[in-house]
Design an enzyme around this catalytic site. Sequence first.
Site, PDB file in Angstrom:
ATOM      1  N   GLY A 162       0.941  -1.298   0.136  1.00 26.08           N
ATOM      2  CA  GLY A 162       0.042   0.178  -0.228  1.00 26.08           C
ATOM      3  C   GLY A 162       0.727   1.177   0.016  1.00 26.08           C
ATOM      4  N   VAL A 174       3.708  -5.935   2.437  1.00 29.81           N
ATOM      5  CA  VAL A 174       3.614  -6.959   3.489  1.00 29.81           C
ATOM      6  C   VAL A 174       4.188  -8.166   2.543  1.00 29.81           C
ATOM      7  CG1 VAL A 174       1.802  -8.641   4.361  1.00 29.81           C
ATOM      8  CG2 VAL A 174       1.566  -6.305   4.469  1.00 29.81           C
ATOM      9  N   ASP A 179     -10.448   2.344  10.819  1.00 23.46           N
ATOM     10  CA  ASP A 179     -10.391   2.215   9.514  1.00 23.46           C
ATOM     11  C   ASP A 179     -11.020   0.769   8.948  1.00 23.46           C
ATOM     12  OD1 ASP A 179      -9.653   2.837   7.066  1.00 23.46           O
ATOM     13  OD2 ASP A 179      -7.511   2.211   7.033  1.00 23.46           O
TER      14      ASP A 179
END
Length: 438
Positions: free
Chosen positions: A29, A34, A148
């Site tokens: 992102g 990741v 979020d």
Amino acid sequence: MLKREDSAVSKPEIQKVGKYDVKEELGHGAMAVVYRGYDPFINREVAIKITDTDRGNDKDSAAHRRRLFFNEARIAAMLDHPNIIHVHDAGIEGSYCYLVMEYVKGAKTLKEFNKKNEILPVEKVIEIIFKCCKALDYAHSMGVVHRDIKPSNIMMTSDMDVKIGDFSIAQIISAEVTQIGGIIGSPKYMSPEQVKEEEITSQTDLFSLGSVMYELLAHVVPFDSENVSSLVFKIVNETPLPVSHYNKDIPEELEQIVQKAMAKDPRNRYPRGLDFAADLSKVYRNLKRPVVDIKEQAKFEQMKKLNFFRGFFDSELTEVIRAGAWEQYGVGEHIITEGDIDDSFYVIISGDVLVKKGDKAIVALKPGDCFGEMGYLAKTQRTADIVSLTPVSLIKVSGTLIEKMTVHCQLRFNRIFLRTLIARLSKTSEELAKYRPL
């Protein structure tokens, strides 16, 4: 230990971080990448989230990324729930900050299930949101608001279990620490108070979860716009079209749940994730098996005759009736199937059932007996089949709804379950004693 590309890019090439081997990228992102990794000391696969705080040579951005990292690491250490991604370790190496998390093999995010070829059935949507409610209720009880909640932060395992992740912008309510402030998060799923930068509470997460549920059922987001200012206006002032406008198969009760979760005024929303989950539980059981319509007084009179409810006050019996579902089964029907995961238990009102392990009959149960209590107490998979021997009437009580009962009523159930388990263990010991050599 870290090998870094010379150019400033969003996906650094890394072979090792700390004691962990880095295998392959899983996703990235704006803030982090990741990777799938490996812990050689414990011999297990892990997911490693890595943030390069020096990327871009912007000191303010670097400080912001570092704050997000420390925020997520601190909050992750507080949370331990089966439906929240577990964080094993955290560290800093040079300009890199890393979180080591449980690796969920074959997982997809809920974002994948909003595509036309991945539409989920209504029952599965209810089950997913139910588990999210319970996980968020736990986080809220620990003083943590996620802030979020969106499809890409909710993971589905290969066996369709739920894992909520990314607490990087979460907030600790009333904590004496510096909080991550301002409008941050995913605007399409934000609550009115969040986009207006007003006080954030746990109900902010429930609004966002309601928005996720709306999208899973309607296959469109509740609020959308080409620019942020127009989107904010819609979130604050407009009511989205009913889910049933897009999906005619949505039950009215489910429509009402979505509307309550997404109420503009937090005072009109569910006060807790547990309340949200309880309403979902009622709709789910009606979809799976229609509830038998019996008058409350008739239920009350039948329950009073059973040994199981001996000692219950009338007010407590009324609580049980309102929390339970009255179900009926014909001869030879499966009531519980081995391997299922469910937190409900059952009390037989009339008829007989058989407990089976594979093809072997274990024991027959009669009116007043209970079964399935280990699913409620331990939240484990069912370990046997329960099949009706005769036409059966029973009351099914969800563990989630028990949590909403008075403390005295909950304690009464727990005492009965304890007596039942002791009696069953005693009987098992007697049976085993018959086979001991002299």
